[in-house]
Design an enzyme around this catalytic site. Structure first.
Site, short mmCIF file in Angstrom:
data_model
loop_
_atom_site.label_atom_id
_atom_site.label_comp_id
_atom_site.label_asym_id
_atom_site.label_seq_id
_atom_site.Cartn_x
_atom_site.Cartn_y
_atom_site.Cartn_z
N ASP A 195 58.76 60.66 68.85
CA ASP A 195 59.78 61.63 69.26
C ASP A 195 60.71 62.02 68.13
OD1 ASP A 195 61.21 59.34 68.91
OD2 ASP A 195 62.02 59.24 70.94
N GLY A 196 60.50 61.45 66.95
CA GLY A 196 61.32 61.81 65.80
C GLY A 196 62.72 61.20 65.83
N ASP A 252 63.16 50.31 54.54
CA ASP A 252 62.65 50.26 55.91
C ASP A 252 62.92 48.93 56.59
OD1 ASP A 252 62.05 52.70 56.67
OD2 ASP A 252 59.88 52.55 56.57
N ASP A 307 53.33 51.99 52.78
CA ASP A 307 54.28 53.10 52.90
C ASP A 307 55.72 52.58 52.95
OD1 ASP A 307 53.08 52.15 55.41
OD2 ASP A 307 54.62 53.36 56.37
N ASN A 308 55.88 51.27 53.05
CA ASN A 308 57.22 50.70 53.08
C ASN A 308 57.52 49.94 51.79
OD1 ASN A 308 57.66 51.72 55.61
ND2 ASN A 308 57.06 49.86 56.67
N GLY A 361 53.75 60.15 56.51
CA GLY A 361 54.83 61.12 56.22
C GLY A 361 56.08 60.82 57.02
N ARG A 383 56.99 56.11 47.52
CA ARG A 383 56.40 54.85 47.96
C ARG A 383 55.00 54.75 47.39
NH1 ARG A 383 58.62 55.16 53.40
NH2 ARG A 383 60.07 56.89 53.32
N GLY A 410 58.05 61.08 59.76
CA GLY A 410 57.89 61.51 61.14
C GLY A 410 59.21 61.63 61.86
N ARG A 460 70.56 57.32 55.03
CA ARG A 460 70.27 56.30 54.05
C ARG A 460 70.23 56.89 52.65
NH1 ARG A 460 64.35 53.94 55.49
NH2 ARG A 460 63.27 55.82 54.89
#
Ligand code: AMP
Ligand code: MG
Length: 490
Positions: free
Chosen positions: A122-123, A259, A249-250, A87, A180, A89, A173
């Site tokens: 840490d996002g 990504d 996921d990319n 997800g 994905r 993050g 972006r």
């Protein structure tokens, strides 16, 4: 004034597809770059806004009125291992907008703070990777390769902690969508057929509406994603691009590159080239990318099986036929790309050999991939040929190859000047060379200087033009300048 008319189509999917939440605010944001021309294409009237408002929006400190911010759910195979929950993050989707042609584009802040999908992260994003993504995604677009785009970059005024303490930043972006392969895997892993079907219907409506005209729209979806990815990866191979983290996921459903982590362009031609510091076994090496693409698409096909047919054997047979077609589709896209790179018009039985022999000669001669093709355009004249041959550490098989190529050119009987012009429109003079990217990042991180970023962005936005004043950006790294490892920076 409302900021853009967000459509928020993703918010209409079932609630387990995302978590609604606003970005976390940052302490003292500064706008580094705003992509005016992209904003125009997207009909965002943001160029008229004061820089202060833009800075607030792109830092996450102000959410546009009509946005429906959220972090989206996905899973993914990372280096071959399945992770059922990844997800967003550190990304917040603001929503989607429509461009002049009525196509939808997602606008997403990356580095926007922690979300329920952050795990131990840490996002946040560091300035270096943000500038790298900005520059390389825009370079890809200018090279004619489907890619997410960069709308803005801001520095946050907050520090992030990686191996070092680094200035934080956020990239905005723009993507045809953020669907994905991992999005499908998330629901397939939970055996949530209902949501899976709705996500597939959404993907079809957004990207491949023609599928609805076929007997089996889900099989047609698979067919079209395979085609888009075969074409995309062929384009990467044709410019020497190495993605670096081709996890499922990319890999997008739209067929856009997404990504930009430890990605880089190859210099001396060698299929085993790997840059990513986290790719210790070379899984995502340059030469492996087509095979990995097919492996990822197989994972995608698996998620679609229950939608393709209630009869499992039948579903497997149909999907397998599709997956098996990847190699020939990829080869055909790749070879067409190589033909234009070699300045050939006709299709001949030995084109594949001609292309492979050139690459072998380049590998033996340790020739820079980009310069090799760019200079080949001049190799019909004696002087140009000399310059081309000078790129080779030793002459070896290239002399023989040149004879073959010249005789082929004569047979096609094309005007050498036109051939050269055509070749120069597909063989770039400028790519974002890794050592220059690193210098650009060092300038920004250590000295808060962005002139090299601006220069490089301008140069790689016109990759096919000779720009003699910037010729040092076209040169490969000298041995002492070479960058061997690139980092995600996550
Ligand atoms: P990536 O390697 O950028 O494709 O990210 C893989 C996964 O890790 C995604 O779920 C990201 O959202 C998550 N991730 C990467 N960096 C961070 C970070 N600094 N904080 C939280 N999550 C992250
Ligand atoms: Mg990712």
């Amino acid at each position: 004034m409302p900021l853009a008319r967000f459509i928020n189509s993703y918010g209409q999917l079932p609630a387990n597809c995302f978590v609604r939440m606003a970005p976390e605010s940052v302490s003292s944001p500064k706008l580094i770059k705003f992509n005016n021309s992209l904003a125009d294409d997207l009909m965002l009237d943001w160029a008229d806004l004061c820089p202060d408002t833009l800075t607030k929006v792109f830092s996450g400190n102000q959410v546009p009125d009509t946005a429906d911010p959220m972090a989206t759910a996905y899973a993914g195979h990372q280096f071959g291992n399945f992770v059922p929950q990844l997800g967003d993050g550190r990304a917040i989707l603001l929503g989607d907008v429509s461009d002049q042609g009525g196509r939808l584009y997602d606008i997403q802040l990356k580095g926007a703070g922690r979300t329920p999908y952050s795990r131990s992260g840490d996002g946040r994003a560091a300035l270096g990777p943000v500038l790298r993504e900005y520059l390389i995604s825009e370079a890809m677009h200018a090279l004619g390769i489907p890619s997410t785009r960069a709308l803005a970059a801001v520095s946050t005024g907050d520090m992030v902690y990686r191996e070092d303490r680094l200035p934080g930043a956020i990239i905005t972006r723009v993507a045809a969508s953020h669907l994905r392969i991992g999005t499908f895997q998330y629901f397939a892993a939970r055996r949530d057929l209902n949501t899976l079907r709705q996500v597939a219907d959404y993907a079809i409506a957004r990207h491949y509406p023609d599928s609805l005209q076929t007997d089996n729209p889900y099989l047609a979806l698979l067919d079209q994603v395979i085609d888009a990815q075969a074409s995309l990866i062929a384009k990467w191979m044709n410019v020497g691009f190495i993605h670096g983290v081709m996890n499922t996921d990319n890999m997008t459903i739209s067929g856009e590159t997404i990504d930009f982590g430890p990605c880089a362009f190859m210099e001396a031609f060698d299929p085993a080239t790997v840059f990513s510091a986290i790719d210790q076994h070379g899984r995502y090496a340059y030469g492996n990318q087509p095979r990995i693409g097919q492996w990822n698409l197989t994972r995608f096909a698996e998620t679609l099986l229950p939608l393709i047919s209630d009869d499992q054997d039948q579903a497997v047979n149909k999907a397998t036929d599709q997956i098996n077609s990847f190699s020939s589709r990829f080869r055909s896209y790749w070879l067409n790309g190589m033909r234009t790179k070699m300045g050939l018009n006709d299709h001949k039985a030995d084109d594949l050999d001609l292309a492979n022999e050139l690459l072998t000669a380049m590998q033996i001669g340790q020739v820079d991939f980009t310069l090799g093709f760019r200079n080949l355009g001049d190799a019909q004249s004696e002087k140009g040929r000399e310059r081309f041959l000078n790129l080779f550490a030793q002459n070896g098989p290239i002399n023989q190859w040149l004879e073959k190529w010249l005789s082929r050119q004569r047979k096609e009987n094309l005007n050498p000047i036109l051939v050269r012009e055509k070749m120069n429109r597909v063989n770039p003079a400028f790519i974002p060379r890794n050592h220059m990217v690193e210098l650009m990042i060092a300038d920004a991180v250590a000295h808060n200087r962005f002139d090299r970023f601006e220069d490089m962005l301008a140069i790689v936005s016109r990759p096919f033009d000779d720009q003699p004043e910037f010729s040092h950006y076209a040169d490969p790294a000298r041995p002492e300048e070479r960058v061997r490892r690139t980092y995600c920076g996550t």
